[in-house]
Design an enzyme around this catalytic site. Structure first.
Site, PDB file in Angstrom:
ATOM      1  N   SER A 314       0.834  -1.200   0.000  1.00  0.00           N
ATOM      2  CA  SER A 314       0.000   0.000   0.000  1.00  0.00           C
ATOM      3  C   SER A 314       0.872   1.255   0.000  1.00  0.00           C
ATOM      4  CB  SER A 314      -0.955  -0.043   1.200  1.00  0.00           C
ATOM      5  OG  SER A 314      -1.908   0.983   1.147  1.00  0.00           O
ATOM      6  N   ASP A 366      -9.071  -4.528  -6.045  1.00  0.00           N
ATOM      7  CA  ASP A 366      -8.450  -3.649  -5.058  1.00  0.00           C
ATOM      8  C   ASP A 366      -8.542  -2.192  -5.500  1.00  0.00           C
ATOM      9  OD1 ASP A 366      -6.888  -2.374  -3.202  1.00  0.00           O
ATOM     10  OD2 ASP A 366      -5.159  -3.674  -3.434  1.00  0.00           O
TER      11      ASP A 366
END
Length: 540
Positions: A314, A366
Site C-alpha cells: 500500500s 483492489d
C-alpha cells in the site's frame, strides 16, 4: 435521492430509506398484537373481577390502536418500496403517512399511561392478567420514541515473484497483534521508536520466520512523511531486504492525502520526473536514513555479495517503489516488489523507466491500485450517472448486495441502469445536476475528467501482475478454497475504480498473502509477459 421535508426541515434520510426499519417495526407490532389477542382470548373469562371491565376495555382499545399502527406502518413500507433513487414521485404521499404515524404516538402514550395507572390502583383480577398488562405497558414505554425515523438513517445510501523473507516482510502492515513472543530483552539490532515490550518486533519474527541476528535495523518511528521500516538479511535468497510499512496511523493517512505532484531530482536520464508528494517525501526520508546513517553500508559489509530488494504494501509499496528509483544509481541491481501500490504515484516517463526493475502485484478489484485524483473525479461522475439512470428501488439494490456477499454470484448480471432515455419524473422538478445536466458534469463520455496542473495523471510503478479469483463464492458458502488466475496486465486496466464487495478486502495484506500462497502452492503456475520483441519472460 433528495431528503424528506418534514416540519419545514429537510432531513438526512430519503423516502425510500424506510423499507427495512418499517419491516422491523411491523414484525414487532404484529407479534405484540398476536400476544395481546392471545392474552385476551385466554383470560377473558377471568375479567369478571373488580376493575375487570377497565382491563377488558384497555386490551380491546390497545388492539385497535395496534391494528391502526400496523396498517400505517404497512403503508409506509409499501410506499417506500415504490419509485427509484432519483424518482421519488411515487412516494410523494410519504410525508403524510409519517405525520399520521407520529400522531399515533400520542394516543399510544396516553393509553399506556392509563394502563399503568389502573394496574397501580390495585385491580383485583387474575395475577396472570395483571402481569400481562404490565408487560404491554412496559413494551409500549420502550416504543414511545419514533423508531422508524431513528433507524431509517442507518439504511440510507449517501453506493509469486519473490519468496522467503522478501515476501514475508510485506505482512508487516498487520504487525500489532501482540503474539506470545512479547517480552523484554536486550536487542542485538538497531531499534528506533516505541516498542518497549518488543511486541511489534515479536510479530515480525513470528510472521517472517527470521532470527534476531538477521535484522540490521528496525525503525518504528512514525510521523507525517516519515514511515517505519526495517532492514534484514535473507540468507536463503542472498538479499538485503528493505521493508517499508503501509498505512497504520493517522500520520500515515495524512501522508497518503498529500496527493499533489512533486518534481523529483533524480540522477537518471528521465524527463518529466513527477511523483505523489507525500509518498515521495516518505521515500526521501527512508533514503536519507539508509544512506546518511550508513544502514545499507553496514548490511553490505556483512554480506557484500548480496543484492538489494525493497518491498512494501500500500503506502509502503509506493514509498518502496520511489525509494528503489532513488537507489537505482548507487545500487544498479536493486529490485522492488510493490504489493498493492497506489495508482497515483509516478509520471508517465517514470512509470516506463521503472518497468525494468519494479514489479507490482494487485489482487482482484483492489481500490488502491486504481486510486488517483483523476480517477476519483471520474468515479464521482460515473456514480452520478448511475444514480440518475438507476431503474431499481434502493431496497432491491441492498438485498442484491447482501445476497452476493453471503452466497456469491455475479453482480454484473443484476443491471441497475436504464437501457436509455431520461427520467420521466427527475427529482420532482428540483434543480439538480442529475436532472438538468451541467457543463461541469457531462455524461456523454466515459473518459476521466481533465485534471488541473496540480494533479497531472500519475501511474502505478513497474510491471503489474494481476491476481484474479477464478469464480466467486459467498462468505458462508461451502465451496472449496478460491483459486486465482495470474497474468501480466497493462496499467490501462487499472484506469478506473471498480465498485464491488471486495474492493476493500482485496487490499488487505493477509488476503493478498493468502492469494499468493494459493498461487505458489501450484508448482505448475507460471506467468508470461510478452516483450516488445515477441518473446516472453516467465515468472514461476
Amino acid at each position: 435521492m433528495p431528503g424528506m421535508v418534514l416540519f419545514g426541515r429537510r432531513w438526512a434520510i430519503a423516502s425510500d430509506d424506510l423499507v427495512f426499519p418499517g419491516v422491523f417495526e411491523l414484525f414487532v407490532r404484529v407479534l405484540w398484537w398476536i400476544g395481546i389477542l392471545t392474552l385476551y382470548l385466554v383470560h377473558r373469562g377471568k375479567l369478571d373481577c373488580p376493575g375487570g371491565v377497565l382491563l377488558s376495555s384497555y386490551l380491546i382499545v390497545l388492539m385497535v390502536l395496534l391494528a391502526v399502527v400496523i396498517c400505517t406502518a404497512s403503508a409506509i413500507v409499501w410506499v417506500s418500496m415504490k419509485g427509484t433513487i432519483c424518482n421519488p414521485g411515487p412516494r410523494k404521499s410519504m410525508s403524510k403517512l409519517l405525520y399520521l404515524r407520529l400522531a399515533l404516538f400520542l394516543p399510544e402514550m396516553v393509553w399506556a399511561s392509563l394502563g399503568a395507572a389502573w394496574i397501580e390502583d390495585g385491580v383485583q383480577c387474575d395475577r396472570m392478567v395483571g402481569n400481562g398488562i404490565i408487560v404491554t405497558v412496559a413494551i409500549r414505554t420502550r416504543t414511545w420514541c419514533p423508531a422508524t425515523l431513528q433507524q431509517g438513517s442507518f439504511f440510507s445510501i449517501s453506493s509469486r515473484t519473490t519468496s522467503g523473507a522478501a515476501r514475508s516482510l510485506t505482512r508487516w502492515s498487520a504487525i500489532p497483534r501482540g503474539p506470545p513472543s512479547c517480552r523484554s530483552r536486550t536487542t542485538d539490532y538497531d531499534l528506533v521508536g516505541g516498542d518497549q515490550l518488543s511486541c511489534h518486533f515479536g510479530s515480525i519474527l513470528q510472521t517472517t520466520g527470521l532470527q534476531y541476528r538477521d535484522f540490521i535495523h528496525v525503525s518504528f518511528h512514525d510521523k507525517v512523511y516519515e514511515l517505519p521500516f526495517l532492514v534484514a538479511l535473507d540468507h536463503k535468497k542472498e538479499s538485503v531486504v528493505v521493508a517499508v510499512r503501509g498505512t497504520m496511523s493517522l500520520q500515515d493517512i495524512l501522508t497518503d492525502l498529500s496527493a499533489e505532484s512533486e518534481q523529483l531530482d533524480l540522477e537518471c536520464e528521465v524527463q518529466d520526473c513527477w511523483a505523489h508528494k507525500g509518498i515521495s517525501q516518505a521515500a526521501r526520508y527512508v533514503y536519507q536514513r539508509l544512506i546518511n546513517d550508513g544502514i545499507l553500508s553496514q548490511a553490505f559489509s556483512i554480506a557484500p555479495e548480496y543484492r538489494l530488494v525493497i518491498v512494501g504494501h500500500s503506502l509502503g509499496a509506493g514509498a518502496a517503489a520511489l525509494l528503489t528509483i532513488m537507489l537505482r544509481n548507487p545500487y544498479p541491481r536493486v529490485r522492488c516488489y510493490a504489493f498493492s501500490p497506489p495508482r497515483g504515484l509516478l509520471s508517465k516517463s517514470l512509470y516506463e523507466y521503472s518497468k525494468t526493475f519494479i514489479v507490482s502485484l494487485v489482487l482482484g478489484k483492489d481500490v488502491i491500485p486504481r486510486l488517483s485524483v483523476t480517477n476519483l473525479e471520474d468515479l464521482k461522475r460515473r456514480i452520478l450517472r448511475v444514480i440518475a439512470h438507476c431503474n431499481k428501488p434502493k431496497y432491491k439494490i441492498l438485498l442484491h448486495g447482501c445476497w452476493y456477499e453471503l452466497f456469491g454470484g455475479h453482480p454484473e448480471d443484476l443491471p441497475t441502469e436504464l437501457d436509455g432515455g431520461d427520467l420521466t419524473q427527475p427529482l420532482l422538478g428540483e434543480r439538480s445536476l442529475l436532472a438538468h445536466g451541467s457543463p461541469d458534469y457531462s455524461f456523454s463520455s466515459d473518459s476521466p475528467l481533465e485534471s488541473p496542473t496540480k494533479y497531472p495523471p500519475l501511474y502505478p510503478p513497474g510491471r503489474i501482475i494481476h491476481l484474479e479469483e477464478a469464480g466467486t463464492s459467498g462468505r458462508f458458502s461451502c465451496c472449496p478454497a478460491a483459486r486465482y488466475s495470474v497474468k501480466w496486465s497493462h496499467e490501462s486496466e487499472f484506469s478506473k475504480i471498480l465498485i464491488g464487495p471486495k474492493m476493500l478486502t482485496d487490499h488487505m495484506p493477509d488476503i493478498l498473502m493468502r492469494a499468493l500462497d494459493s498461487v505458489v502452492s501450484d508448482r505448475a503456475t507460471c506467468v508470461s509477459f510478452p516483450t516488445e520483441g515477441g518473446s516472453s519472460v516467465d515468472v514461476v
